[in-house]
Design a protein around this motif. Structure first.
Motif, short mmCIF file in Angstrom:
data_model
loop_
_atom_site.label_atom_id
_atom_site.label_comp_id
_atom_site.label_asym_id
_atom_site.label_seq_id
_atom_site.Cartn_x
_atom_site.Cartn_y
_atom_site.Cartn_z
N SER A 292 6.82 -57.13 75.65
CA SER A 292 7.18 -58.54 75.72
C SER A 292 7.81 -59.11 74.45
N HIS A 293 8.86 -59.91 74.66
CA HIS A 293 9.48 -60.72 73.61
C HIS A 293 9.45 -62.17 74.09
N SER A 294 8.32 -62.52 74.75
CA SER A 294 8.03 -63.86 75.28
C SER A 294 8.82 -64.16 76.56
N TRP B 131 13.97 -52.86 70.33
CA TRP B 131 15.18 -53.60 70.70
C TRP B 131 14.78 -54.95 71.28
N ASP B 132 15.29 -56.03 70.70
CA ASP B 132 14.91 -57.37 71.16
C ASP B 132 16.02 -58.02 71.98
N ASP B 133 15.61 -58.94 72.82
CA ASP B 133 16.51 -59.90 73.53
C ASP B 133 17.25 -59.33 74.74
N ASN B 134 16.88 -58.15 75.21
CA ASN B 134 17.55 -57.51 76.36
C ASN B 134 19.05 -57.79 76.52
N ASN C 77 10.58 -67.33 77.02
CA ASN C 77 11.75 -68.18 76.76
C ASN C 77 12.30 -68.13 75.34
N HIS C 78 11.75 -67.23 74.52
CA HIS C 78 12.24 -67.10 73.14
C HIS C 78 12.09 -68.40 72.35
N TYR C 79 10.97 -69.11 72.52
CA TYR C 79 10.71 -70.30 71.71
C TYR C 79 10.13 -69.88 70.37
N LEU D 253 16.05 -53.70 66.14
CA LEU D 253 17.46 -53.69 66.53
C LEU D 253 17.72 -54.76 67.57
N HIS D 254 18.97 -55.26 67.56
CA HIS D 254 19.38 -56.24 68.58
C HIS D 254 20.55 -55.64 69.34
N GLY D 255 21.80 -56.02 68.93
CA GLY D 255 22.96 -55.52 69.65
C GLY D 255 23.34 -54.10 69.24
#
Ligand SMILES: [Zn+2]
Length: 433
Positions: free
Chosen positions: A95-97, A46-49, A99-101, A207-209
Motif C-alpha cells: 500500500s501507498h495509501s 516503486w511508488d504511485d503505480n 489517495n496519496h494525502y 523508485l517512481h518513473g
C-alpha cells in the motif's frame, strides 16, 4: 539512602519487565543475518503505480528472476489485472495509501481510514498474497502506533542505508532514485549496494518513473538493466528481496528460538520456534551449525522433507548451512558418513513454489544440477494423486513450470517434483475465490 535504593530497585524492575524477549539460540548455531549468509539485503520499491512499472520495470526483474515491491495508491486506478499477474510472479503488491494525502495534515480518523481502506482494497483485488506493508506518501510519517495496527512495517525516505535490524520498523529509510535523487546511473546503484555490505545493511531503493512517462524522478531503463545485471552477477553475495519478505526475515531471525533436543553420533535434532503469527512469519531462514568431527556427509530433513544443505570449511572447522522454517516441525541432521551411501546426492536447488496460498496457477521454479526426467504430481494430504504433469527430460540449469490447481477441491495439497528417483515436495494452501 532508602529512597535511592528503592529508586534503583524500581528502575531495575522496569528494565526487567520492559526488555523485549530476545531469541534463545543453542550453542554451536548461528542464524544468518540475511538469507544464505549474504552480505546485504537490497529491496526495490516503486511508488504511485505509473504505467511503466508493469510494462518496463517488471520485465527487467523477471528477466533476472528477482522480485520487487509495488507500493500502489489504490484510488489512482491501478491496473489490477497487471498487478495480479505481477503478484503471481512473486512480486509484492503493497500500500501507498488510497489517495496519496499528506499524513501530517490529516486527522487520526482520516489516517486510519486511508491505512485500512488501501489494505482491504489490495487484499480484495490481489489473491494469493497479503498486503502487509506501507509506504508514506511524500515520505511524510503519520503516527507509528496507528500504522502499526495495520502493517508490519512502513517505508519513508531519510536517505540512509538501514541497519540489519532497523531501529523503527514503522519508519524504514529508503534512498530516492532517478533524475531527482542521488542515485541515477547503474554505477550509482552499484556503489550504493556496495556501501551496504560492510555493515550487512538493508538497502531500500525508492523508485517512481522509469523512462519517458508522467512520473516523478524517472530512471533510465538501460541504466537500471545494467544495474540488475550487476546484481545477477553478484547474486551469491547480495540478497534481492521484496520489502515484506525482508521485514519477515528480520522478525524471524530476531525472534526465533533454536533449541537442540538430540545430539548423538547418529543425529542432531533441533526445534525452531517463535510466538508470532505462523500465517505470516513462515519464511525459511538460513542456519549454520558446526559439524561434529568425522561427520563427512549429512542429510538434513525438516518434517521428514529433505532440505538442501551445503558444507563449508572455515580453517579447520566444517559447518553445515541450510534453511529451516520456524514452527514447521523438528529439523533432523543425520550422519551419513557410512560406506556406499550415495543415494542422497542433491540434484535440485532453489526449489520455489509460489504464490502460496494459491488460487489457480502455481509457479514452480528450480535449478537442476544435471539433466533429468522431471514430473510434477499433486497429492492430497492422504497421499492420493489428484493431478500429474510430465515435463520430460530437462537439461541442467534454471527451469520453470506452472500448473493450474483450480479444479482441486482440497484446501491443502502436496506438490511433488520428481527428479528421476528423487521426490521433493511442498505443502501448498489453496485459496478459494
Ligand atoms: Zn507517492
Amino acid at each position: 539512602m532508602r529512597n535511592s535504593l528503592n529508586t534503583i530497585f524500581i528502575i531495575c524492575s522496569l528494565l526487567i519487565f520492559t526488555l523485549p524477549l530476545t531469541a534463545q539460540i543453542s550453542e554451536g548455531y548461528q542464524i544468518a543475518t540475511w538469507k544464505d549468509f549474504k552480505e546485504a539485503a537490497v529491496t526495490y520499491t516503486w511508488d504511485d503505480n505509473s504505467a511503466n512499472h508493469l510494462t518496463v520495470a517488471q520485465p527487467l526483474f523477471d528477466k533476472y528472476d528477482f522480485n520487487t515491491t509495488f507500493f500502489v495508491t489504490t484510488n489512482f486506478s491501478p491496473d489490477w489485472e497487471g498487478f495480479q499477474a505481477a503478484a503471481d510472479m512473486g512480486h509484492e503488491v503493497a500500500s501507498h495509501s488510497m489517495n496519496h494525502y499528506d499524513y501530517t495534515q490529516m486527522t487520526e480518523a482520516d489516517r486510519r481510514h486511508e491505512l485500512e481502506g488501501s489494505k482491504s482494497a489490495i487484499n480484495s483485488k490481489i489473491s494469493g498474497g497479503q498486503c502487509l506493508t506501507f509506504a508514506y506518501p511524500y515520505c511524510n510519517v503519520g503516527a507509528d502506533n496507528e500504522t502499526d495496527d495495520y502493517y508490519l512495517s512502513a517505508r519513508t525516505c531519510q536517505g540512509y542505508i538501514e541497519k540489519s535490524t532497523p531501529d523503527n520498523m514503522m519508519q524504514v529509510s529508503s534512498i530516492v532514485c532517478g533524475s531527482q535523487g542521488p542515485v541515477k546511473t547503474s554505477i550509482d546503484f552499484n556503489n550504493k549496494v556496495e556501501e551496504a555490505t560492510p555493515t550487512k545493511g538493508w538497502l531500500v531503493f525508492l523508485l517512481h518513473g522509469i523512462d519517458n512517462e508522467q512520473a516523478f524522478s524517472p530512471v533510465d531503463s538501460g541504466e537500471f538493466d545494467a544495474h540488475l545485471n550487476y546484481m545477477d552477477q553478484n547474486r551469491d553475495r547480495l540478497w534481492v528481496s521484496t520489502y515484506s519478505e525482508t521485514v519477515r526475515y528480520i522478525s524471524e531471525r530476531d525472534h526465533s528460538n533454536l533449541t537442540e533436543i538430540v545430539f548423538d553420533d547418529k543425529e542432531i535434532v533441533f526445534q525452531l520456534t517463535h510466538q508470532m503469527d505462523p500465517n505470516i512469519f513462515n519464511l525459511p531462514i538460513t542456519i549454520k551449525r558446526k559439524l561434529p568431527m568425522a561427520w563427512e556427509d549429512v542429510k538434513v530433513e525438516q518434517s521428514n522433507q529433505l532440505v538442501n544443505h551445503q558444507i563449508i570449511v572455515d580453517a579447520d572447522t566444517s559447518y553445515i548451512v541450510f534453511d529451516a522454517i520456524p514452527n514447521y516441525g523438528n529439523v533432523v541432521i543425520s550422519n551419513q558418513t557410512v560406506p556406499n551411501s550415495n543415494q542422497d546426492v542433491s540434484v535440485i536447488q532453489n526449489l520455489k513454489m509460489f504464490p502460496n496460498p494459491v488460487s489457480s496457477l502455481l509457479n514452480i521454479k528450480f535449478y537442476l544440477e544435471s539433466s533429468a526426467e522431471v514430473k510434477i504430481e499433486i497429492k492430497n494430504v492422504l497421499g492420493q494423486k489428484l493431478l500429474g504433469q510430465k515435463l520430460g527430460v530437462l537439461g541442467s540449469g534454471k527451469q520453470s513450470s506452472s500448473i493450474a490447481l483450480n479444479s482441486i477441491q482440497e484446501n491443502m495439497v502436496l506438490v511433488e517434483v520428481h527428479i528421476g528417483e528423487m521426490v521433493y515436495y511442498e505443502k501448498i494452501i489453496l485459496k478459494k475465490e
